[in-house]
Write a protein that holds these residues in place. Structure first.
Motif, PDB file in Angstrom:
ATOM      1  N   ASP A 190     -16.741  -5.949  -7.668  1.00  0.00           N
ATOM      2  CA  ASP A 190     -17.736  -6.876  -7.120  1.00  0.00           C
ATOM      3  C   ASP A 190     -17.940  -7.995  -8.135  1.00  0.00           C
ATOM      4  OD1 ASP A 190     -18.220  -5.423  -4.733  1.00  0.00           O
ATOM      5  OD2 ASP A 190     -19.522  -4.057  -5.841  1.00  0.00           O
ATOM      6  N   ALA A 191     -17.331  -9.144  -7.854  1.00  0.00           N
ATOM      7  CA  ALA A 191     -17.215 -10.191  -8.884  1.00  0.00           C
ATOM      8  C   ALA A 191     -18.153 -11.367  -8.643  1.00  0.00           C
ATOM      9  CB  ALA A 191     -15.769 -10.678  -8.957  1.00  0.00           C
ATOM     10  N   TRP A 192     -19.418 -11.090  -8.365  1.00  0.00           N
ATOM     11  CA  TRP A 192     -20.386 -12.159  -8.132  1.00  0.00           C
ATOM     12  C   TRP A 192     -20.540 -13.021  -9.387  1.00  0.00           C
ATOM     13  CZ3 TRP A 192     -21.235 -12.147  -3.154  1.00  0.00           C
ATOM     14  CH2 TRP A 192     -21.279 -10.936  -2.445  1.00  0.00           C
ATOM     15  N   VAL A 193     -20.488 -14.318  -9.213  1.00  0.00           N
ATOM     16  CA  VAL A 193     -20.660 -15.221 -10.349  1.00  0.00           C
ATOM     17  C   VAL A 193     -22.063 -15.049 -10.918  1.00  0.00           C
ATOM     18  CG1 VAL A 193     -20.763 -17.628 -11.094  1.00  0.00           C
ATOM     19  CG2 VAL A 193     -18.984 -16.903  -9.488  1.00  0.00           C
ATOM     20  N   GLY A 194     -22.125 -14.780 -12.218  1.00  0.00           N
ATOM     21  CA  GLY A 194     -23.398 -14.607 -12.907  1.00  0.00           C
ATOM     22  C   GLY A 194     -23.956 -13.207 -12.854  1.00  0.00           C
ATOM     23  N   ARG A 195     -23.304 -12.313 -12.091  1.00  0.00           N
ATOM     24  CA  ARG A 195     -23.815 -10.946 -11.962  1.00  0.00           C
ATOM     25  C   ARG A 195     -22.709  -9.910 -12.157  1.00  0.00           C
ATOM     26  NH1 ARG A 195     -26.070 -10.031  -6.528  1.00  0.00           N
ATOM     27  NH2 ARG A 195     -25.173 -11.983  -5.768  1.00  0.00           N
ATOM     28  N   SER A 196     -21.656 -10.272 -12.873  1.00  0.00           N
ATOM     29  CA  SER A 196     -20.562  -9.317 -13.066  1.00  0.00           C
ATOM     30  C   SER A 196     -19.759  -9.688 -14.299  1.00  0.00           C
ATOM     31  CB  SER A 196     -19.636  -9.310 -11.836  1.00  0.00           C
ATOM     32  OG  SER A 196     -18.968 -10.549 -11.708  1.00  0.00           O
ATOM     33  N   ASN A 197     -18.878  -8.779 -14.695  1.00  0.00           N
ATOM     34  CA  ASN A 197     -17.932  -9.014 -15.789  1.00  0.00           C
ATOM     35  C   ASN A 197     -18.607  -9.370 -17.111  1.00  0.00           C
ATOM     36  OD1 ASN A 197     -15.054  -8.907 -14.538  1.00  0.00           O
ATOM     37  ND2 ASN A 197     -16.249 -10.088 -13.069  1.00  0.00           N
ATOM     38  N   GLY A 198     -19.881  -9.009 -17.263  1.00  0.00           N
ATOM     39  CA  GLY A 198     -20.587  -9.242 -18.513  1.00  0.00           C
ATOM     40  C   GLY A 198     -20.894 -10.692 -18.809  1.00  0.00           C
ATOM     41  N   ARG A 199     -20.796 -11.574 -17.803  1.00  0.00           N
ATOM     42  CA  ARG A 199     -21.046 -12.998 -18.002  1.00  0.00           C
ATOM     43  C   ARG A 199     -22.412 -13.377 -17.455  1.00  0.00           C
ATOM     44  NH1 ARG A 199     -16.899 -16.097 -19.620  1.00  0.00           N
ATOM     45  NH2 ARG A 199     -18.038 -17.887 -18.846  1.00  0.00           N
TER      46      ARG A 199
END
Length: 222
Positions: free
Chosen positions: A206-215
Motif C-alpha cells: 500500500d504505497a500511499w504518498v506520505g503514508r508509506s515506505n517510511g517517507r
C-alpha cells in the motif's frame, strides 16, 4: 536581448522534449540503469527493470482483462481511445524522492474496464503485468475502483511516449509512482493481492504518498 529571451521561451518546450526523447532512448538500451539517475528537463527519471523493452504501436498493442471475470476482454489502442476519457492533473511523486508537480494524465478509468469485464464475487484484488516481460504490480479491488486510477494513454497533453510507458500505462495518482506500471499489457482479477516487482524487494504494497515506505512527503491526493 529581448528577442533572444523570447526565442528561448518559445524553443524551451521543444528542447525539453528532445532531451527527454534522447534520454529515454538511451535508457531503453542501458542495462546498467545509470541513465536512470539523470534528471531530464521535465524532472522525470527513466527506470526499467528489463534490459530492453519492445515497442508497441497502433497495430500490435493489446491490453487483456482476465482472471476472475465473467467476460474476458481484449482492447487495442483504438478501442481504448474510443472509451470515455478522464483527465487529471496531479503531482507525480517517486519513492526515491523526486517529484514532478502538476502533471496532466488522461485515459480510461480503470473501474470502467473492470465493470465491462464483470468482476466475479470472489475477486478482491487486481494484478497488472507489462510487455517488458518483467514488471508487475497489484492493487486491492477497492483501490483499483478509485476515480483517480487510470489506464493512461496521454501525459502532459501528448500521447504517452515509449519512454514513459506508452502506449498505455497504469496511473495510480495517490500512490508512489512505482505503482503506476509502465508498458501495461495485462489486468487480471485475483483472489488476493500478489506483491509486485518492487514489493518483493521491500517496498510497501500500500504505497500511499506520505503514508508509506517510511517517507513523509506531502500527499498527492486525499
Amino acid at each position: 536581448m529581448l528577442g533572444l529571451g523570447a526565442g528561448g521561451l518559445v524553443a524551451a518546450p521543444y528542447a525539453q522534449r528532445a532531451l527527454e526523447n534522447v534520454l529515454g532512448s538511451v535508457s531503453d538500451k542501458d542495462p546498467t540503469g545509470v541513465t536512470g539517475l539523470l534528471p531530464n528537463g521535465g524532472g522525470f527519471r527513466y527506470y526499467s527493470v528489463a534490459s530492453s523493452v519492445p515497442h508497441r504501436n497502433e497495430s500490435d498493442y493489446r491490453l487483456t482483462v482476465d482472471g476472475l471475470v465473467e467476460r474476458p476482454r481484449h482492447y487495442g489502442l483504438a478501442q481504448l481511445r474510443a472509451l470515455p476519457q478522464e483527465r487529471m492533473v496531479r503531482d507525480v511523486q517517486c519513492v526515491t524522492g523526486w517529484r514532478v508537480p502538476d502533471t496532466p494524465f488522461e485515459g480510461v478509468r480503470l473501474a470502467r474496464l473492470l465493470d465491462a469485464a464483470g468482476v466475479r464475487d470472489e475477486a478482491t484484488a487486481v494484478r497488472f503485468t507489462c510487455f517488458d516481460g518483467a514488471y508487475s504490480e497489484s492493487l486491492t479491488l477497492e483501490q483499483a475502483r478509485r476515480a483517480d486510477v487510470l489506464v493512461a494513454l496521454r501525459m502532459r497533453d501528448e500521447p504517452l511516449s515509449h519512454a514513459h510507458g506508452g502506449p498505455a500505462r497504469l496511473y495510480v495518482a495517490p500512490m508512489y509512482f512505482y505503482k503506476s506500471a509502465k508498458w501495461l499489457s495485462g489486468i487480471t482479477l485475483t483472489r488476493e493481492v500478489r506483491p509486485g516487482y518492487w514489493e518483493k524487494r521491500g517496498y510497501d504494497i500500500d504505497a500511499w504518498v506520505g503514508r508509506s515506505n517510511g517517507r513523509d512527503d506531502v500527499p498527492t491526493a486525499t
